[in-house]
Design a protein around this motif. Sequence first.
Motif, PDB file in Angstrom:
ATOM      1  N   ASP A  15     141.083 -16.726  54.916  1.00  0.00           N
ATOM      2  CA  ASP A  15     141.414 -16.229  56.252  1.00  0.00           C
ATOM      3  C   ASP A  15     141.713 -17.422  57.161  1.00  0.00           C
ATOM      4  O   ASP A  15     141.406 -18.566  56.836  1.00  0.00           O
ATOM      5  CB  ASP A  15     140.290 -15.350  56.815  1.00  0.00           C
ATOM      6  CG  ASP A  15     138.973 -16.098  56.995  1.00  0.00           C
ATOM      7  OD1 ASP A  15     138.964 -17.144  57.681  1.00  0.00           O
ATOM      8  OD2 ASP A  15     137.954 -15.642  56.443  1.00  0.00           O
ATOM      9  N   THR A  16     142.325 -17.136  58.282  1.00  0.00           N
ATOM     10  CA  THR A  16     142.794 -18.184  59.205  1.00  0.00           C
ATOM     11  C   THR A  16     141.661 -19.092  59.670  1.00  0.00           C
ATOM     12  O   THR A  16     141.839 -20.304  59.760  1.00  0.00           O
ATOM     13  CB  THR A  16     143.495 -17.537  60.414  1.00  0.00           C
ATOM     14  OG1 THR A  16     144.534 -16.698  59.936  1.00  0.00           O
ATOM     15  CG2 THR A  16     144.085 -18.579  61.340  1.00  0.00           C
ATOM     16  N   ASP A  17     140.493 -18.522  59.965  1.00  0.00           N
ATOM     17  CA  ASP A  17     139.367 -19.339  60.433  1.00  0.00           C
ATOM     18  C   ASP A  17     138.929 -20.358  59.378  1.00  0.00           C
ATOM     19  O   ASP A  17     138.680 -21.521  59.683  1.00  0.00           O
ATOM     20  CB  ASP A  17     138.175 -18.454  60.818  1.00  0.00           C
ATOM     21  CG  ASP A  17     138.444 -17.627  62.057  1.00  0.00           C
ATOM     22  OD1 ASP A  17     139.332 -18.017  62.866  1.00  0.00           O
ATOM     23  OD2 ASP A  17     137.785 -16.582  62.234  1.00  0.00           O
ATOM     24  N   ARG A  18     138.871 -19.917  58.130  1.00  0.00           N
ATOM     25  CA  ARG A  18     138.467 -20.828  57.047  1.00  0.00           C
ATOM     26  C   ARG A  18     139.540 -21.888  56.819  1.00  0.00           C
ATOM     27  O   ARG A  18     139.237 -23.050  56.579  1.00  0.00           O
ATOM     28  CB  ARG A  18     138.202 -20.047  55.771  1.00  0.00           C
ATOM     29  CG  ARG A  18     137.685 -20.960  54.671  1.00  0.00           C
ATOM     30  CD  ARG A  18     136.944 -20.226  53.648  1.00  0.00           C
ATOM     31  NE  ARG A  18     135.871 -19.492  54.308  1.00  0.00           N
ATOM     32  CZ  ARG A  18     134.887 -18.896  53.679  1.00  0.00           C
ATOM     33  NH1 ARG A  18     134.819 -18.942  52.392  1.00  0.00           N
ATOM     34  NH2 ARG A  18     133.961 -18.251  54.325  1.00  0.00           N
ATOM     35  N   GLU A  20     141.571 -23.093  59.063  1.00  0.00           N
ATOM     36  CA  GLU A  20     141.473 -24.049  60.170  1.00  0.00           C
ATOM     37  C   GLU A  20     140.296 -25.003  59.959  1.00  0.00           C
ATOM     38  O   GLU A  20     140.424 -26.216  60.175  1.00  0.00           O
ATOM     39  CB  GLU A  20     141.307 -23.312  61.503  1.00  0.00           C
ATOM     40  CG  GLU A  20     141.262 -24.245  62.691  1.00  0.00           C
ATOM     41  CD  GLU A  20     141.094 -23.526  64.027  1.00  0.00           C
ATOM     42  OE1 GLU A  20     140.953 -24.230  65.042  1.00  0.00           O
ATOM     43  OE2 GLU A  20     141.103 -22.283  64.062  1.00  0.00           O
ATOM     44  N   LEU A  21     139.174 -24.476  59.526  1.00  0.00           N
ATOM     45  CA  LEU A  21     138.001 -25.307  59.257  1.00  0.00           C
ATOM     46  C   LEU A  21     138.324 -26.379  58.205  1.00  0.00           C
ATOM     47  O   LEU A  21     137.999 -27.560  58.389  1.00  0.00           O
ATOM     48  CB  LEU A  21     136.845 -24.416  58.771  1.00  0.00           C
ATOM     49  CG  LEU A  21     135.506 -25.089  58.536  1.00  0.00           C
ATOM     50  CD1 LEU A  21     134.882 -25.512  59.867  1.00  0.00           C
ATOM     51  CD2 LEU A  21     134.571 -24.161  57.793  1.00  0.00           C
TER      52      LEU A  21
END
Length: 171
Positions: A15-18, A20-21
């Motif tokens: 997912d986008t959050d992962r 980005e991390l």
Amino acid sequence: ILPKELAAEVFVEFDTDRQELLLNAFSDSELREVLDELFMDDAADIVDEMPATVAKRILKNTDANTRRMINQLLAYPDDSAGSIMTTEYIDLKRTMTVDEAFDKIRQVGLNTETIYTCYVIGSRRKLFGTVSLRDLLLSDKNQIIGDIMDENVVSAHTLDDKEEVVDSVDY
């Protein structure tokens, strides 16, 4: 810890959050390695979904040609067919022989999203037909692509609405 190619395949599924991390945790060289393994449409999707600072860092760590391709894909409206199309495919000429087609596939196949369907293209990127890898394998090496290609193709323009394109395909 994964091999580069597998790491890139796994990365696009996060997912986008992962994503980005991880992007923030990668060194510039690690970021370049992952970006080098991504298909252009996947790279464009990631740039599009990231905050501006992350997107700038991604683009900074790509070569000029990759940056140009990503920006070209990002220029399509979100609801257009062009926004979900790949730019990495195998294009053949009607006048090629099967043997020449295999040479082309060997030359560019590692950097294309799929090799199972090849597109028979003319000047100005006009689509004349498709030929499957199966048909190529089962044809004589001197057979002309124009004689074995499937001319009954479904096509769309890049600015066509992607929902209408999907709805128009007869499965």
